[in-house]
Design a protein around this motif. Structure first.
Motif, PDB file in Angstrom:
ATOM      1  N   LEU A  73       3.730  99.982  17.790  1.00 55.04           N
ATOM      2  CA  LEU A  73       3.064 100.860  18.747  1.00 55.04           C
ATOM      3  C   LEU A  73       3.399 100.460  20.184  1.00 55.04           C
ATOM      4  O   LEU A  73       3.601 101.315  21.052  1.00 55.04           O
ATOM      5  N   ASP A  74       3.461  99.167  20.436  1.00 46.37           N
ATOM      6  CA  ASP A  74       3.841  98.699  21.775  1.00 46.37           C
ATOM      7  C   ASP A  74       5.259  99.143  22.119  1.00 46.37           C
ATOM      8  O   ASP A  74       5.552  99.495  23.269  1.00 46.37           O
ATOM      9  N   PHE A  75       6.132  99.124  21.119  1.00 45.10           N
ATOM     10  CA  PHE A  75       7.517  99.575  21.344  1.00 45.10           C
ATOM     11  C   PHE A  75       7.536 101.057  21.707  1.00 45.10           C
ATOM     12  O   PHE A  75       8.217 101.471  22.661  1.00 45.10           O
ATOM     13  N   LEU A  76       6.781 101.870  20.972  1.00 45.70           N
ATOM     14  CA  LEU A  76       6.732 103.300  21.268  1.00 45.70           C
ATOM     15  C   LEU A  76       6.154 103.547  22.651  1.00 45.70           C
ATOM     16  O   LEU A  76       6.626 104.422  23.389  1.00 45.70           O
ATOM     17  N   VAL A 227       9.742  90.462  17.075  1.00 46.62           N
ATOM     18  CA  VAL A 227      11.069  90.766  16.517  1.00 46.62           C
ATOM     19  C   VAL A 227      11.037  92.006  15.634  1.00 46.62           C
ATOM     20  O   VAL A 227      11.972  92.807  15.624  1.00 46.62           O
ATOM     21  N   GLY A 228       9.956  92.191  14.894  1.00 49.04           N
ATOM     22  CA  GLY A 228       9.901  93.295  13.939  1.00 49.04           C
ATOM     23  C   GLY A 228       9.420  94.615  14.492  1.00 49.04           C
ATOM     24  O   GLY A 228       9.213  95.563  13.725  1.00 49.04           O
ATOM     25  N   ALA A 229       9.245  94.734  15.806  1.00 51.41           N
ATOM     26  CA  ALA A 229       8.682  95.949  16.401  1.00 51.41           C
ATOM     27  C   ALA A 229       9.520  97.187  16.093  1.00 51.41           C
ATOM     28  O   ALA A 229       9.018  98.193  15.581  1.00 51.41           O
ATOM     29  N   LYS A 230      10.809  97.107  16.374  1.00 53.23           N
ATOM     30  CA  LYS A 230      11.681  98.263  16.150  1.00 53.23           C
ATOM     31  C   LYS A 230      11.812  98.577  14.662  1.00 53.23           C
ATOM     32  O   LYS A 230      11.858  99.742  14.260  1.00 53.23           O
ATOM     33  N   LYS A 231      11.847  97.537  13.838  1.00 54.84           N
ATOM     34  CA  LYS A 231      11.959  97.747  12.394  1.00 54.84           C
ATOM     35  C   LYS A 231      10.738  98.491  11.855  1.00 54.84           C
ATOM     36  O   LYS A 231      10.868  99.383  11.010  1.00 54.84           O
ATOM     37  N   SER A 232       9.565  98.129  12.353  1.00 59.07           N
ATOM     38  CA  SER A 232       8.350  98.786  11.867  1.00 59.07           C
ATOM     39  C   SER A 232       8.329 100.262  12.235  1.00 59.07           C
ATOM     40  O   SER A 232       7.897 101.108  11.439  1.00 59.07           O
ATOM     41  N   VAL A 282       8.914  93.294   5.399  1.00 59.24           N
ATOM     42  CA  VAL A 282      10.101  93.190   6.253  1.00 59.24           C
ATOM     43  C   VAL A 282       9.796  92.433   7.541  1.00 59.24           C
ATOM     44  O   VAL A 282      10.600  91.616   8.007  1.00 59.24           O
ATOM     45  N   CYS A 283       8.630  92.694   8.119  1.00 59.38           N
ATOM     46  CA  CYS A 283       8.273  92.074   9.403  1.00 59.38           C
ATOM     47  C   CYS A 283       7.482  90.777   9.230  1.00 59.38           C
ATOM     48  O   CYS A 283       7.118  90.140  10.219  1.00 59.38           O
ATOM     49  N   ARG A 284       7.212  90.412   7.985  1.00 56.67           N
ATOM     50  CA  ARG A 284       6.524  89.148   7.669  1.00 56.67           C
ATOM     51  C   ARG A 284       5.216  89.009   8.453  1.00 56.67           C
ATOM     52  O   ARG A 284       5.009  88.060   9.219  1.00 56.67           O
ATOM     53  N   LEU A 285       4.336  89.938   8.218  1.00 56.81           N
ATOM     54  CA  LEU A 285       3.081  89.974   8.966  1.00 56.81           C
ATOM     55  C   LEU A 285       2.014  89.095   8.329  1.00 56.81           C
ATOM     56  O   LEU A 285       2.004  88.877   7.118  1.00 56.81           O
ATOM     57  N   ASP A 286       1.115  88.640   9.173  1.00 55.57           N
ATOM     58  CA  ASP A 286      -0.070  87.930   8.719  1.00 55.57           C
ATOM     59  C   ASP A 286      -1.126  88.987   8.409  1.00 55.57           C
ATOM     60  O   ASP A 286      -1.774  89.535   9.311  1.00 55.57           O
ATOM     61  N   THR A 287      -1.298  89.313   7.125  1.00 54.61           N
ATOM     62  CA  THR A 287      -2.180  90.422   6.750  1.00 54.61           C
ATOM     63  C   THR A 287      -3.640  90.175   7.116  1.00 54.61           C
ATOM     64  O   THR A 287      -4.426  91.115   7.192  1.00 54.61           O
ATOM     65  N   GLY A 288      -3.995  88.930   7.356  1.00 55.05           N
ATOM     66  CA  GLY A 288      -5.365  88.634   7.757  1.00 55.05           C
ATOM     67  C   GLY A 288      -5.726  89.217   9.107  1.00 55.05           C
ATOM     68  O   GLY A 288      -6.906  89.357   9.437  1.00 55.05           O
TER      69      GLY A 288
END
Length: 446
Positions: A73-76, A227-232, A282-288
């Motif tokens: 969202l920050d990327f957008l 790093v994963g902003a654009k990928k998401s 893909v973005c290896r997020l911390d789901t917590g």
């Protein structure tokens, strides 16, 4: 009108009014309160719980929350901000175009929050009252719900209309073209007929003297994106496209896939959950941290609101369906535009496009006698749909309040008489234009 009907109507309006006064999710709570009083106190049969709409909202919000955590969202927002800062003089047109596009992609108008500070800063830098672009931008973020392929309102309406012979691609074409054009025409009206000179605003001058207005920020000074902003964003966008393609393939009007394994509701829910899973992996997020996202909180609040008010509305309407059918058939049959008026006032109280459509549209279909073999009048439903976006009338909706709070110039304001706020006229103009264009375009394409 008998006493029981008066009491039932009083409970309906009283529950909604109390919820509006309390604010936030309370309108959902008081909706449940109203159901209890109608069912246990007045003997009405409870209506249908809008589980399909709620599940769609939950699934979409799950995917958006993952994208937000990944920085998508920050990327957008930065892409949109770059567009605004490169064309500051056209802020009145670009601001609603940006918020419309974000809502169209995400299926929720709450994405507008992220753009509000940018709109204010760019407008101040050009000596333009932020109220001009902000008012149209907030309205556009609400109207775009009726055109987003992943919004619960559009999913419900397409499911209602497709068996009546209107294909999903045609519906999207009509709703996107008419609502976007209406928002741009509204921006043109604001640009032509409003005093845009910020320096002439008395409230702004007062705040400047008292040191309450911060200087305009000319450049983005935020930290680097994950790093994963654009990928998401890529994963989410491809997922939305997959939803649209699948919905087109299974459209009964097109007949490409006649016996789909997944119905449209199931497809959107499962695709959104798949998108969320892919973003997390893909973005290896911390789901917590997902539940800490602002989109997750606002989305879950929306679910509670829809649960309460839609259930309450369906309980009342179902209890008087014969009278509703008779009255609606006579009035809407003679004056088609009255459906838009009814949707406008209902959404003003129900605070949800999906809840409004869910509560009223099936009854109107029955009232007009529209069936798969008798589709006369279906264009009225398609054209009037945009009128469910009157969430701006009462100045208590979150995005509206957010815009008022973020405009430190004071040009975006709520007046002494409550209804005389900065969003009322642009909102009414946008809906009137959307419905008018709908009545022009829908008969041509259906």
């Amino acid at each position: 009108m008998d006493v029981s009907l008066i009491l039932q109507l009083a409970v309906l309006l009283g529950a909604i009014f109390l919820g509006v006064r309390l604010g936030g999710m309370a309108i959902g709570y008081t909706g449940g309160l109203g159901v209890v009083v109608l069912a246990l106190g007045l003997g009405m049969k409870p209506g249908h719980i809008p589980s399909d709409v709620i599940l769609i909202i939950m699934a979409v919000i799950a995917a958006i929350s993952a994208m937000q955590l990944a920085g998508g969202l920050d990327f957008l927002v930065r892409v949109a901000e770059r567009i605004l800062r490169q064309n500051p003089k056209n802020i009145t047109f670009l601001a609603p175009a940006v918020t419309y596009g974000l809502t169209l992609l995400a299926g929720t108008g709450h994405t507008a929050y992220s753009m509000m500070p940018v709109i204010v800063e760019v407008a101040k830098g050009e000596n333009i009252k932020p109220s001009a672009p902000l008012s149209v931008a907030v309205v556009a973020s609400q109207v775009a719900i009726t055109a987003s392929p992943v919004s619960a309102a559009v999913v419900f309406m397409s499911g209602l209309l497709e068996p009546l012979g209107v294909s999903y691609p045609k519906l999207l074409l009509i709703w996107i073209s008419t609502t976007f054009a209406a928002c741009m025409l509204t921006a043109l009206c604001v640009n032509l007929f409003s005093d845009l000179d910020l320096s002439n605003d008395a409230e702004y001058q007062r705040r400047v003297k008292e040191g309450l207005v911060s200087p305009a920020i000319k450049e983005d000074t935020r930290v680097e994106l994950p790093v994963g902003a654009k990928k998401s964003v890529l994963i989410f966008t491809l997922g939305v496209l997959a939803v649209v393609i699948y919905a087109c393939l299974i459209s009964p009007a097109l007949g490409i896939v006649k016996e789909p394994v997944l119905p449209r509701d199931g497809a959107i829910i499962s695709f959104m959950m798949l998108i969320a899973a892919l973003i997390v992996l893909v973005c290896r997020l911390d789901t917590g941290k997902l539940m800490e996202m602002s989109t997750f909180k606002s989305g879950m609040a929306a679910c509670v609101c829809v649960l309460g008010v839609a259930w309450l509305g369906d309980t009342f309407v179902a209890g008087h369906i014969d009278a509703v059918k008779e009255t609606a058939s006579a009035l809407v049959g003679a004056y088609p535009w009255l459906l838009a008026v009814a949707l406008f006032f209902a959404s003003m109280l129900l605070y949800s496009q999906a809840a409004t459509a869910k509560a009223l549209m099936p009854a109107v279909v029955l009232a007009l006698g529209i069936t798969p073999t008798h589709t006369e009048g279906v264009e009225i439903l398609v054209a009037s749909f945009a009128a469910v976006s009157a969430l701006f009338v009462l100045p208590t909706y979150p995005t509206l309040l957010g815009a008022v709070q973020m405009d430190d110039t004071g040009s975006t304001r709520i007046g002494r008489f409550v209804f005389n706020h900065s969003f009322l006229i642009p909102g009414i103009v946008a809906i009137v234009l959307s419905v008018t264009l709908g009545f022009i375009v829908a008969p041509m394409l259906i």
